[in-house]
Design a protein around this motif. Sequence first.
Motif, PDB file in Angstrom:
ATOM      1  N   ASN A  44      17.041  57.644  19.957  1.00 51.99           N
ATOM      2  CA  ASN A  44      17.201  56.389  20.696  1.00 51.99           C
ATOM      3  C   ASN A  44      18.345  56.557  21.692  1.00 51.99           C
ATOM      4  N   VAL A  45      18.106  56.195  22.942  1.00 51.35           N
ATOM      5  CA  VAL A  45      19.139  56.246  23.978  1.00 51.35           C
ATOM      6  C   VAL A  45      19.163  54.899  24.689  1.00 51.35           C
ATOM      7  N   GLY A  46      20.358  54.358  24.908  1.00 47.94           N
ATOM      8  CA  GLY A  46      20.465  53.068  25.582  1.00 47.94           C
ATOM      9  C   GLY A  46      21.612  53.033  26.573  1.00 47.94           C
ATOM     10  N   VAL A  47      21.419  52.273  27.650  1.00 45.26           N
ATOM     11  CA  VAL A  47      22.467  52.039  28.651  1.00 45.26           C
ATOM     12  C   VAL A  47      22.468  50.551  28.975  1.00 45.26           C
ATOM     13  N   ARG A  48      23.643  49.950  28.971  1.00 45.27           N
ATOM     14  CA  ARG A  48      23.780  48.538  29.320  1.00 45.27           C
ATOM     15  C   ARG A  48      24.724  48.408  30.503  1.00 45.27           C
ATOM     16  N   TRP A  49      24.309  47.622  31.496  1.00 45.12           N
ATOM     17  CA  TRP A  49      25.104  47.415  32.706  1.00 45.12           C
ATOM     18  C   TRP A  49      25.262  45.915  32.936  1.00 45.12           C
ATOM     19  N   THR A  50      26.501  45.466  33.094  1.00 46.38           N
ATOM     20  CA  THR A  50      26.786  44.062  33.396  1.00 46.38           C
ATOM     21  C   THR A  50      27.513  44.007  34.738  1.00 46.38           C
ATOM     22  N   PRO A  51      26.759  43.992  35.847  1.00 54.40           N
ATOM     23  CA  PRO A  51      27.404  43.991  37.163  1.00 54.40           C
ATOM     24  C   PRO A  51      28.274  42.773  37.398  1.00 54.40           C
ATOM     25  N   GLN A  52      27.945  41.674  36.707  1.00 47.19           N
ATOM     26  CA  GLN A  52      28.790  40.489  36.728  1.00 47.19           C
ATOM     27  C   GLN A  52      28.659  39.796  35.384  1.00 47.19           C
ATOM     28  N   GLY A 109      23.022  40.832  33.052  1.00 46.87           N
ATOM     29  CA  GLY A 109      23.017  42.031  32.223  1.00 46.87           C
ATOM     30  C   GLY A 109      21.691  42.767  32.303  1.00 46.87           C
ATOM     31  N   LEU A 110      21.761  44.103  32.258  1.00 46.57           N
ATOM     32  CA  LEU A 110      20.583  44.959  32.242  1.00 46.57           C
ATOM     33  C   LEU A 110      20.724  45.946  31.089  1.00 46.57           C
ATOM     34  N   VAL A 111      19.663  46.115  30.291  1.00 47.21           N
ATOM     35  CA  VAL A 111      19.666  47.067  29.188  1.00 47.21           C
ATOM     36  C   VAL A 111      18.443  47.966  29.333  1.00 47.21           C
ATOM     37  N   LEU A 112      18.688  49.262  29.470  1.00 41.11           N
ATOM     38  CA  LEU A 112      17.621  50.253  29.579  1.00 41.11           C
ATOM     39  C   LEU A 112      17.607  51.080  28.302  1.00 41.11           C
ATOM     40  N   ARG A 113      16.427  51.202  27.670  1.00 40.78           N
ATOM     41  CA  ARG A 113      16.311  51.943  26.406  1.00 40.78           C
ATOM     42  C   ARG A 113      15.155  52.931  26.465  1.00 40.78           C
ATOM     43  N   TYR A 114      15.366  54.050  25.771  1.00 39.71           N
ATOM     44  CA  TYR A 114      14.305  55.036  25.554  1.00 39.71           C
ATOM     45  C   TYR A 114      14.322  55.411  24.078  1.00 39.71           C
ATOM     46  N   THR A 115      13.141  55.383  23.442  1.00 40.04           N
ATOM     47  CA  THR A 115      13.042  55.791  22.040  1.00 40.04           C
ATOM     48  C   THR A 115      11.921  56.816  21.904  1.00 40.04           C
ATOM     49  N   ARG A 116      12.101  57.695  20.931  1.00 40.82           N
ATOM     50  CA  ARG A 116      11.126  58.765  20.715  1.00 40.82           C
ATOM     51  C   ARG A 116      11.000  59.026  19.219  1.00 40.82           C
ATOM     52  N   GLN A 117       9.752  59.105  18.742  1.00 45.02           N
ATOM     53  CA  GLN A 117       9.461  59.412  17.344  1.00 45.02           C
ATOM     54  C   GLN A 117       8.447  60.559  17.306  1.00 45.02           C
ATOM     55  N   ARG A 118       8.826  61.631  16.648  1.00 47.68           N
ATOM     56  CA  ARG A 118       7.940  62.797  16.568  1.00 47.68           C
ATOM     57  C   ARG A 118       7.681  63.132  15.101  1.00 47.68           C
ATOM     58  N   SER A 123      18.760  39.930  32.028  1.00 50.26           N
ATOM     59  CA  SER A 123      19.089  38.525  31.766  1.00 50.26           C
ATOM     60  C   SER A 123      20.074  38.030  32.810  1.00 50.26           C
ATOM     61  N   HIS A 124      19.957  36.747  33.117  1.00 49.25           N
ATOM     62  CA  HIS A 124      20.890  36.126  34.063  1.00 49.25           C
ATOM     63  C   HIS A 124      21.129  34.690  33.642  1.00 49.25           C
ATOM     64  N   GLU A 125      22.380  34.294  33.634  1.00 45.62           N
ATOM     65  CA  GLU A 125      22.777  32.935  33.269  1.00 45.62           C
ATOM     66  C   GLU A 125      23.140  32.177  34.538  1.00 45.62           C
ATOM     67  N   PHE A 126      22.263  31.240  34.925  1.00 48.95           N
ATOM     68  CA  PHE A 126      22.528  30.438  36.122  1.00 48.95           C
ATOM     69  C   PHE A 126      23.662  29.454  35.856  1.00 48.95           C
ATOM     70  N   THR A 127      23.549  28.753  34.711  1.00 49.55           N
ATOM     71  CA  THR A 127      24.598  27.854  34.244  1.00 49.55           C
ATOM     72  C   THR A 127      24.676  28.013  32.733  1.00 49.55           C
ATOM     73  N   ALA A 128      25.599  27.313  32.105  1.00 51.33           N
ATOM     74  CA  ALA A 128      25.706  27.374  30.648  1.00 51.33           C
ATOM     75  C   ALA A 128      24.456  26.828  29.974  1.00 51.33           C
ATOM     76  N   ALA A 129      23.642  26.065  30.727  1.00 50.37           N
ATOM     77  CA  ALA A 129      22.459  25.436  30.144  1.00 50.37           C
ATOM     78  C   ALA A 129      21.150  25.963  30.720  1.00 50.37           C
ATOM     79  N   LEU A 130      21.192  27.069  31.464  1.00 48.89           N
ATOM     80  CA  LEU A 130      19.967  27.596  32.072  1.00 48.89           C
ATOM     81  C   LEU A 130      20.065  29.111  32.202  1.00 48.89           C
TER      82      LEU A 130
END
Length: 680
Positions: free
Chosen positions: A241-249, A253-262, A300-307
């Motif tokens: 399992n490999v993951g990268v998370r980026w929060t430009p602000q 948030g962006l989360v990129l994942r790769y998983t492999r089962q052999r 994911s993106h949070e426009f406001t605390a309620a949206l």
Amino acid sequence: MHHPDMHHTTPTRHRAILLALSVLACPSLMLGAAEDAAGGLGDATTLPPVMITADKIERRLERVPVSVAVIDGFDVEQAGITRLDQLVGRMPGLSFQPFGQAGLQAPVMRGVTAPIFSYSTSVLLLVDGVPTLTAQGFDNGLLDVDRVEVLRGPQSTLYGRNAESGVIAVHSKPMDNVSRASVSADVGSRSKQALRFAASHPLIEDRLYASISGSWLKQDGFIHNIYSGGMEDDRDHQDLNVGVRWTPQKATGLVLRYTRQRYDDGSNPWGGVGTPRAKVESGSPSDNHSLGETFSLTASHEFTAALRLRSISAYNDFRDRARHDADFRPALLASIERDSHLRTFSQELRLEGEWGRADWLVGIYGDHGDNDLRNLAERFGTAYEYTAELETEALAFFTHWNIPLTDTWTLIAGGRVERTSSELTPQTGGTQRKKDWTHFSPKLALQYQITPAHQWYVSGSRGIRAGGYNVFVSALDFPSFEPEEIWSYETGLKGWMLDQRLRYSAAVYFMDIDDMQVMLQPGPGVNYIASAAKAESKGFEIDVDYLLGGGWQLKTGVAFNDTTFDRFQDGAANYKDKRNPFAPKLSGHIGLRFDARQGWYAQAGVTGTSKAYVDPANVYRREGYAVVNLVAGYQLGDWEIAAYANNVADETYDANGYQGNTVTIYSPPREIGLRMTWRL
């Protein structure tokens, strides 16, 4: 609010199973005894709250009107749980069809299961929000896990056609500013060698994070091949399992994942019916060289605390490559071979918000499956080859609302409209065929806060599983089967007792099932799905977690289910009043753990199920069982060493009569091992 991205059992065995499960069904008896042993409750602390995302929004466990069992990552790791089928019994009500091939599993929940070769499931697997839609690839190495949630009962309103009887949701530990790492090495029975590791680290604080985890397992088989002199059913698995998370602000948030089962395994744990146990005389090769890969992007993106806006894009790729000897003799009389390639792209986009005291979500979901299927069956010198391309599509719109009516009453309502299609293109003759279906899956629930510590709920919902085609019956006809439909009615209680040292939940349900899809296996490599059955499913589930104090903790649960055919006629065979195959009446666990201040711990657990039939005539079965598992360890700083014994009494619970009464699927033997772990 925070929103994170059987022949018959012997009388002695029968009494032992009944005794173990009766304790599970009446945990108060055990609680009283344990309380006395602990010397009172004055020095006990409280159980921590459990947060789950059963309805796609984070809530406390007791605030969700669904029967849910949860196991956290710490328990998964210390119990040595590395595959989903090890959750059987520990998550009452969950089981799997016996098959024996790693990476290919059909789950069973509340007596409902999807045939393996329907290319759909009745229980949806979600790993960090990414769905697995078929039994092929329905597995997970449970690496770097934060928790596993098992939602029991129809969840089609939020999760669609593959969640008609439940959901298994695996959540990985978060990638954040906290660095962590662990390495674990195992040695054990049958030359077992295993290595697991996990690491997470912020590459740029508050902006960029990465994680990696993996495992490797190698273990000899336990089936003696008299013809070759070797052992069959060796296991060789690798997970990554490999993951990268980026929060430009802060709000994005962006989360990129790769998983492999052999899987590079030997034969399945199969043998002939009526032959000596765990002995074959096979002269034909059997192996499993399957490979699964998943790519996903969660935004994911949070426009406001309620949206908030959330998107999950995923691509699943699974190669089911396996050969099975089905006669277990030196000469090749019967065999099964598959080389199928299953590819699925899925996309979910949803908007979450709050409106006064209410919260809501609306979303759109779609998936496209492109599956190249090949099955080769050989029976007494005649080869039968079935090859076809199966394309599936789904498009759905859904919504879900939690509306407080008063300080004590809450209304929960939702609905899903889903359009599905299945198109079959034979590669060995025959004509192209396509079918479409449209479904509406509503849910309505009412929850009442009896006291601040106790809640009651009642709900009604509809579950759907898509129809399809019988691929491995006729190379020219490929008969279809219709969608399966469930109306479910449930009521339950949840809450706390004894100053929040005891957490409990209990649910009772009734389900009415139409056009039930049932698998029939008249012979090796022949799998036919009929959808003419009408059935009823009823039962209950109880879960209890009790922190006794003095370092002691008790966890127990039991599920009872009775699923029988009201009507099922297949040709001349009438299965009325028979039980649905693969569905045990009872399943559960009881576990006791002690943690000493000096750093050592010990835990003992019993898991088990009652018998389950493997055919709709209820002639062949897997016997009921109660398996004892033990583990003891010592922690010193960052290091931990543990000794474990699984299936201490070497209990056997083989499935006899599979593949038209030609195959026995052997249960795994006792396993003893030693595990060394380092954590940062």
